[in-house]
Design a protein around this motif. Structure first.
Motif, mmCIF file in Angstrom:
data_model
loop_
_atom_site.group_PDB
_atom_site.id
_atom_site.type_symbol
_atom_site.label_atom_id
_atom_site.label_comp_id
_atom_site.label_asym_id
_atom_site.label_seq_id
_atom_site.Cartn_x
_atom_site.Cartn_y
_atom_site.Cartn_z
ATOM 1 N N SER A 60 -22.208 15.266 -42.369
ATOM 2 C CA SER A 60 -21.978 14.524 -41.123
ATOM 3 C C SER A 60 -21.064 13.324 -41.340
ATOM 4 N N SER A 61 -21.184 12.674 -42.492
ATOM 5 C CA SER A 61 -20.344 11.508 -42.772
ATOM 6 C C SER A 61 -18.875 11.895 -42.833
ATOM 7 N N ALA A 62 -18.578 12.996 -43.517
ATOM 8 C CA ALA A 62 -17.192 13.446 -43.629
ATOM 9 C C ALA A 62 -16.634 13.835 -42.263
ATOM 10 N N LEU A 63 -17.434 14.512 -41.467
ATOM 11 C CA LEU A 63 -16.993 14.915 -40.127
ATOM 12 C C LEU A 63 -16.746 13.702 -39.240
ATOM 13 N N ALA A 64 -17.639 12.727 -39.311
ATOM 14 C CA ALA A 64 -17.481 11.522 -38.485
ATOM 15 C C ALA A 64 -16.183 10.807 -38.839
ATOM 16 N N ARG A 65 -15.884 10.729 -40.115
ATOM 17 C CA ARG A 65 -14.651 10.057 -40.524
ATOM 18 C C ARG A 65 -13.421 10.837 -40.071
ATOM 19 N N GLN A 66 -13.512 12.159 -40.104
ATOM 20 C CA GLN A 66 -12.398 12.979 -39.619
ATOM 21 C C GLN A 66 -12.184 12.763 -38.123
ATOM 22 N N ILE A 67 -13.269 12.682 -37.378
ATOM 23 C CA ILE A 67 -13.173 12.434 -35.935
ATOM 24 C C ILE A 67 -12.545 11.071 -35.671
ATOM 25 N N GLU A 68 -12.954 10.074 -36.427
ATOM 26 C CA GLU A 68 -12.378 8.740 -36.283
ATOM 27 C C GLU A 68 -10.883 8.740 -36.585
ATOM 28 N N ILE A 87 -19.698 7.015 -34.095
ATOM 29 C CA ILE A 87 -18.676 7.652 -33.267
ATOM 30 C C ILE A 87 -18.762 7.145 -31.833
ATOM 31 N N GLU A 88 -19.976 6.990 -31.341
ATOM 32 C CA GLU A 88 -20.161 6.511 -29.971
ATOM 33 C C GLU A 88 -19.677 5.075 -29.822
ATOM 34 N N GLU A 89 -19.981 4.235 -30.810
ATOM 35 C CA GLU A 89 -19.545 2.837 -30.768
ATOM 36 C C GLU A 89 -18.032 2.704 -30.844
ATOM 37 N N SER A 90 -17.373 3.724 -31.387
ATOM 38 C CA SER A 90 -15.913 3.729 -31.454
ATOM 39 C C SER A 90 -15.274 4.219 -30.161
ATOM 40 N N GLY A 91 -16.101 4.556 -29.167
ATOM 41 C CA GLY A 91 -15.593 5.011 -27.878
ATOM 42 C C GLY A 91 -15.115 6.443 -27.877
ATOM 43 N N LEU A 92 -15.615 7.259 -28.833
ATOM 44 C CA LEU A 92 -15.142 8.639 -28.972
ATOM 45 C C LEU A 92 -16.093 9.674 -28.385
ATOM 46 N N VAL A 93 -17.174 9.216 -27.741
ATOM 47 C CA VAL A 93 -18.150 10.123 -27.118
ATOM 48 C C VAL A 93 -18.061 9.988 -25.600
ATOM 49 N N GLU A 94 -18.010 11.129 -24.915
ATOM 50 C CA GLU A 94 -18.017 11.113 -23.454
ATOM 51 C C GLU A 94 -19.321 10.486 -22.968
ATOM 52 N N PRO A 95 -19.246 9.447 -22.138
ATOM 53 C CA PRO A 95 -20.467 8.787 -21.654
ATOM 54 C C PRO A 95 -21.445 9.767 -21.018
ATOM 55 N N GLY A 96 -22.703 9.655 -21.410
ATOM 56 C CA GLY A 96 -23.745 10.491 -20.831
ATOM 57 C C GLY A 96 -23.880 11.874 -21.418
ATOM 58 N N SER A 97 -23.000 12.232 -22.386
ATOM 59 C CA SER A 97 -23.047 13.602 -22.930
ATOM 60 C C SER A 97 -23.965 13.731 -24.135
ATOM 61 N N ARG A 98 -24.305 12.616 -24.751
ATOM 62 C CA ARG A 98 -25.112 12.674 -25.978
ATOM 63 C C ARG A 98 -26.568 12.992 -25.672
ATOM 64 N N ARG A 99 -27.148 13.879 -26.515
ATOM 65 C CA ARG A 99 -28.584 14.151 -26.423
ATOM 66 C C ARG A 99 -29.096 14.595 -27.786
ATOM 67 N N ASP A 100 -30.373 14.398 -28.052
ATOM 68 C CA ASP A 100 -30.991 14.910 -29.277
ATOM 69 C C ASP A 100 -31.281 16.387 -29.086
ATOM 70 N N THR A 223 -11.775 13.721 -26.883
ATOM 71 C CA THR A 223 -10.447 14.279 -27.192
ATOM 72 C C THR A 223 -9.840 15.010 -25.999
ATOM 73 N N ARG A 224 -10.656 15.771 -25.279
ATOM 74 C CA ARG A 224 -10.188 16.467 -24.083
ATOM 75 C C ARG A 224 -11.408 16.844 -23.261
ATOM 76 N N ASP A 225 -11.185 17.386 -22.068
ATOM 77 C CA ASP A 225 -12.289 17.734 -21.183
ATOM 78 C C ASP A 225 -12.007 19.106 -20.576
ATOM 79 N N THR A 226 -12.736 20.127 -21.031
ATOM 80 C CA THR A 226 -12.525 21.486 -20.528
ATOM 81 C C THR A 226 -13.841 22.107 -20.086
ATOM 82 N N ALA A 227 -13.745 23.098 -19.236
ATOM 83 C CA ALA A 227 -14.925 23.825 -18.800
ATOM 84 C C ALA A 227 -15.556 24.594 -19.951
#
Length: 255
Positions: A60-68, A87-100, A223-227
């Motif tokens: 997960s750490s490597a993936l997070a850094r790649q996303i950043e 990732i969320e604090e960096s503004g890279l998560v669509e608001p309201g989309s995160r869930r456990d 990054t983008r928003d698709t159906a």
């Protein structure tokens, strides 16, 4: 009824997806421990919708850094809330989309199927069990499985004694491979990894209170928003996906 609702929703989402090839594809960055379950889920989803699911697995750490760094991922599934927080604090998560999405457990596995089961506590002599061998773990300061493992060993008073014999791997599946091939006699991995690898034997489960809860948050990235993204995120909560996760030993949150 749930499956009928899902099917109707899927048809609506799929019909809304433009014909452009890039919009018929979803790129998912996911923790290495999800490899077996998510590969099956992605194949099923693709067969039902015609949408190509591109899966990238790593720590997960490597993936997070790649996303950043701007990697073109659509969805991120982390094995640790902390990396999703980053990732969320960096503004890279669509608001309201995160869930456990899922939960997991931590286990001690052995290469030798004849290794007796043990109880993990402050009296466990892991050094004696290892002999001249190594304890395989994911990176203990970066990868979630390694972080959880170090926390558990520290909580039980075992870390300082066993640290010199720890062999760290880039991710939990790499640590699992060390045990599966016999390169290390013992390893600390997720319970789901042990289910996926017949060449290892679970000899103990770490007490749940010896480490933070093992949770897997999922989120749509900015990054983008698709159906297609929306359809796959919905599918992850479907009965079909839940059955696959459950068969691999994950606890599905919401059940």
């Amino acid at each position: 009824m749930k499956n009928n609702v899902w099917a109707a929703a899927l048809l609506c989402l799929a019909s809304a997806i433009p014909a452009r090839a890039e919009d018929q594809q979803v790129t998912v960055f996911a923790a290495a421990s999800l490899t077996t379950a998510l590969t099956e889920i992605g194949d099923r989803f693709g067969a039902e919708t015609g949408i190509d699911v591109v899966l990238s697995f790593a720590g997960s750490s490597a993936l997070a850094r790649q996303i950043e760094s701007g990697a073109p991922a659509d969805i991120f599934i982390s094995a640790n809330p902390g990396w999703m927080d980053r990732i969320e604090e960096s503004g890279l998560v669509e608001p309201g989309s995160r869930r456990d999405l899922l939960r997991n457990a931590l286990v001690l596995v052995a290469h030798d199927a004849a290794t007796p089961a043990v109880t993990l506590d402050g009296d466990t002599d892991l050094a004696a069990m290892l002999g001249q061998g190594r304890l395989a773990m994911a990176l203990v300061d970066a990868v979630p499985a390694g972080i959880y493992g170090k926390a558990a060993l520290t909580s039980l008073g075992l870390w300082d004694r066993i640290e010199p014999q720890v062999a760290q791997a880039d991710n939990v599946r790499a640590a699992l491979a060390l045990v599966a091939t016999g390169a290390a006699p013992l390893g600390i991995v997720y319970a789901t990894d042990a289910v996926a690898e017949p060449r290892v034997t679970v000899i103990a489960q770490f007490p749940g209170d010896s480490h933070p809860p093992i949770l897997y948050p999922v989120a749509d990235l900015t990054t983008r928003d698709t159906a297609a993204e929306d359809a796959f995120l919905t599918y992850l909560g479907s009965d079909a996906a839940r059955a696959v996760f459950g068969a691999q030993g994950f606890g599905v949150i919401g059940e």
